[in-house]
Design an enzyme around this catalytic site. Structure first.
Site, PDB file in Angstrom:
ATOM      1  N   SER A 130     -17.522  60.735 -37.382  1.00 58.33           N
ATOM      2  CA  SER A 130     -17.776  59.082 -37.109  1.00 58.33           C
ATOM      3  C   SER A 130     -19.190  59.033 -37.204  1.00 58.33           C
ATOM      4  O   SER A 130     -19.668  59.366 -38.414  1.00 58.33           O
ATOM      5  CB  SER A 130     -17.370  59.049 -35.729  1.00 58.33           C
ATOM      6  OG  SER A 130     -17.350  57.545 -35.533  1.00 58.33           O
ATOM      7  N   ASP A 187      -6.282  56.056 -37.719  1.00 58.94           N
ATOM      8  CA  ASP A 187      -7.466  55.564 -37.083  1.00 58.94           C
ATOM      9  C   ASP A 187      -7.800  54.244 -36.720  1.00 58.94           C
ATOM     10  O   ASP A 187      -7.499  53.428 -37.567  1.00 58.94           O
ATOM     11  CB  ASP A 187      -8.638  56.116 -37.979  1.00 58.94           C
ATOM     12  CG  ASP A 187     -10.140  56.260 -37.211  1.00 58.94           C
ATOM     13  OD1 ASP A 187     -10.260  55.539 -36.359  1.00 58.94           O
ATOM     14  OD2 ASP A 187     -10.770  57.171 -37.463  1.00 58.94           O
ATOM     15  N   HIS A 221      -8.629  58.621 -34.157  1.00 59.54           N
ATOM     16  CA  HIS A 221     -10.127  58.872 -34.292  1.00 59.54           C
ATOM     17  C   HIS A 221     -10.592  59.999 -33.182  1.00 59.54           C
ATOM     18  O   HIS A 221     -11.751  60.314 -33.220  1.00 59.54           O
ATOM     19  CB  HIS A 221     -10.873  57.562 -33.964  1.00 59.54           C
ATOM     20  CG  HIS A 221     -12.362  57.466 -34.516  1.00 59.54           C
ATOM     21  ND1 HIS A 221     -12.585  57.850 -35.793  1.00 59.54           N
ATOM     22  CD2 HIS A 221     -13.571  57.448 -33.718  1.00 59.54           C
ATOM     23  CE1 HIS A 221     -14.011  57.727 -35.826  1.00 59.54           C
ATOM     24  NE2 HIS A 221     -14.543  57.438 -34.703  1.00 59.54           N
TER      25      HIS A 221
END
EC number: 3.1.2.12
Lengths: 276, 276
Positions: free
Chosen positions: B145, B221, B254
């Site tokens: 991320s 995600d 995620h």
């Protein structure tokens, strides 16, 4: 069963369900890992019992077990460690009450109304799992610390019900150590004669099935000398000629780093029995 | 470097160190995994950069990376994600300030004094690691991320310094998405001309090394469409003929369940380059 989490993991799905437990008289969360094979076939189930202070999240986020369950085609079921909710009795301290159910049926007040984790894990939860998922009916059981105690006691008290049993850093003799003595006094009362039915080192003497016990214990475990004392289980198994593989793993502590280092070997051990 | 955690894991040691960073002007924690081979030989290092809200703990407790690092003989180094301490500026919200350093050097007040994570990760931390551990000098870098953004930007800005780079669910175009625009406005100021130097999709056009980029992105995600938008990196790599392996993994979200599912492949990828 209401699904409250649903996350792809190692080719399968790490789910968490919420359901109302009749046995415990409260709502409970239970984690279920469905490996990729679950999409097309019935699978055996490995039950995992967590330790003090844990809930259904610790094992699924820290053990790294999913990849091995996917490799071997085993469903993982990890319940919470006690009844929960505002109506449920609790105590100060991490080792009694919520998060510390000890996988027994309490007889004393104020615990007896809800603290029946033994009946929940042995009867209600497997019935629920077998009703909601495609299972073969073959079951094994494992756990850590208080949950290792739970796994050993539950397997020893239920001959024929589990294909295999293992434990990480288990409380093997709760009647002889502070964690167990505190919990058993509260949940079962002062009469120690009633405690033996919940002590793996006591149950070994009368075990009829002789299911081999696999136990891993860290040599650097901060609770080894005071709370865990695996020598009591070793002595009981020697005296009863009960099969035991007790592995002292030098340096490892009581944390999930220890579990994640050996969970692959444990799942392989259970898969071999579950698919035998 | 003061060792504040020391835990056996997968045959090696998962340690956490605390040290005073001259670059950041504060004390910092950094996690170091030493695989079993570290006891007898010099090893290469994989740097891991974590995402928003994380510190040095998330990766080492949830990714299950140690067993792969032990298998391949790679040291893992996972720093915190921002400067820390009472003297360090912070903001409300999880996506600016502490836990959200974005691996850049801030130029604006009140951030410029401490928010220099780029210099810390590129210069100060590797020098510290190479001074305190037996390393070969070979380095790779990965992250998740915001940390995936950091890994890509740092590799692209430093040709020859890393043997390989990969990212999970990275912010590939921070100048075009809300997380990046908020952070860059605060840390770098309103002048967008200065932002491009910290945007992987902008840097690819002028990259001289052509180090292949490995990116895994979960198809389920929750931040895919709004914050991640890997198509910007794909378009930039196509335009520049820059090597990119972008894998869309259906269903994955995620979380660390995604990382733990593919970290083994990433570590194998880096080990191949680190030992080439």
């Amino acid at each position: 069963m209401e699904r409250i989490e649903h996350r792809a993991a190692s080719g399968g799905w790490q789910d968490v369900y919420r359901h109302t437990s009749q046995v415990l008289g409260c709502d409970m969360n239970v984690a279920v890992y469905l490996p990729p094979q679950a999409a097309t076939q019935k699978l055996p189930v490995l039950y995992w019992l967590s330790g003090l202070t844990c809930n259904e999240q610790n094992f699924i986020t820290k053990a790294g077990a999913q990849r091995y369950a996917a490799e071997h085609g085993v469903i993982l079921v990890a319940p919470d460690t006690s009844p929960r909710g505002d109506d449920v009795a609790d105590a100060e301290g991490y080792d009694l009450g919520k998060g510390a159910g000890f996988y027994l049926n309490a007889t004393e007040q104020p615990w007896a109304a809800h603290y029946r984790m033994y009946d929940y894990v042995v009867e209600e939860l497997p019935a629920l799992i077998d009703a909601h998922f495609q299972t073969t009916g073959a079951r094994s059981i494992s756990g850590h610390s208080m949950g290792g105690h739970g796994a050993l006691v539950i397997a020893l008290k239920n001959p024929g019900r589990y294909k295999s049993v293992s434990a990480f850093s288990p409380i093997v003799a709760p009647t002889r150590v502070p964690w167990g003595q505190k919990a058993f006094t509260a949940y079962l009362g002062e009469d120690r004669a009633r405690w033996a039915a919940w002590d793996a080192s006591e149950l070994v003497a009368s075990a009829t099935e002789r299911l081999p016990l696999l136990v891993d214990q860290g040599g650097g475990d901060e609770f080894l000398d005071n709370q865990l004392q695996p020598q009591w289980l070793q002595a009981a198994c020697t005296a009863a000629a009960h099969p035991l593989t007790l592995r002292l793993q030098p340096g490892y502590d009581h944390s999930y780093y220890f579990i994640s280092s050996f969970i692959g070997e444990h799942i392989a051990h259970h898969a071999k029995a579950l698919y035998a």
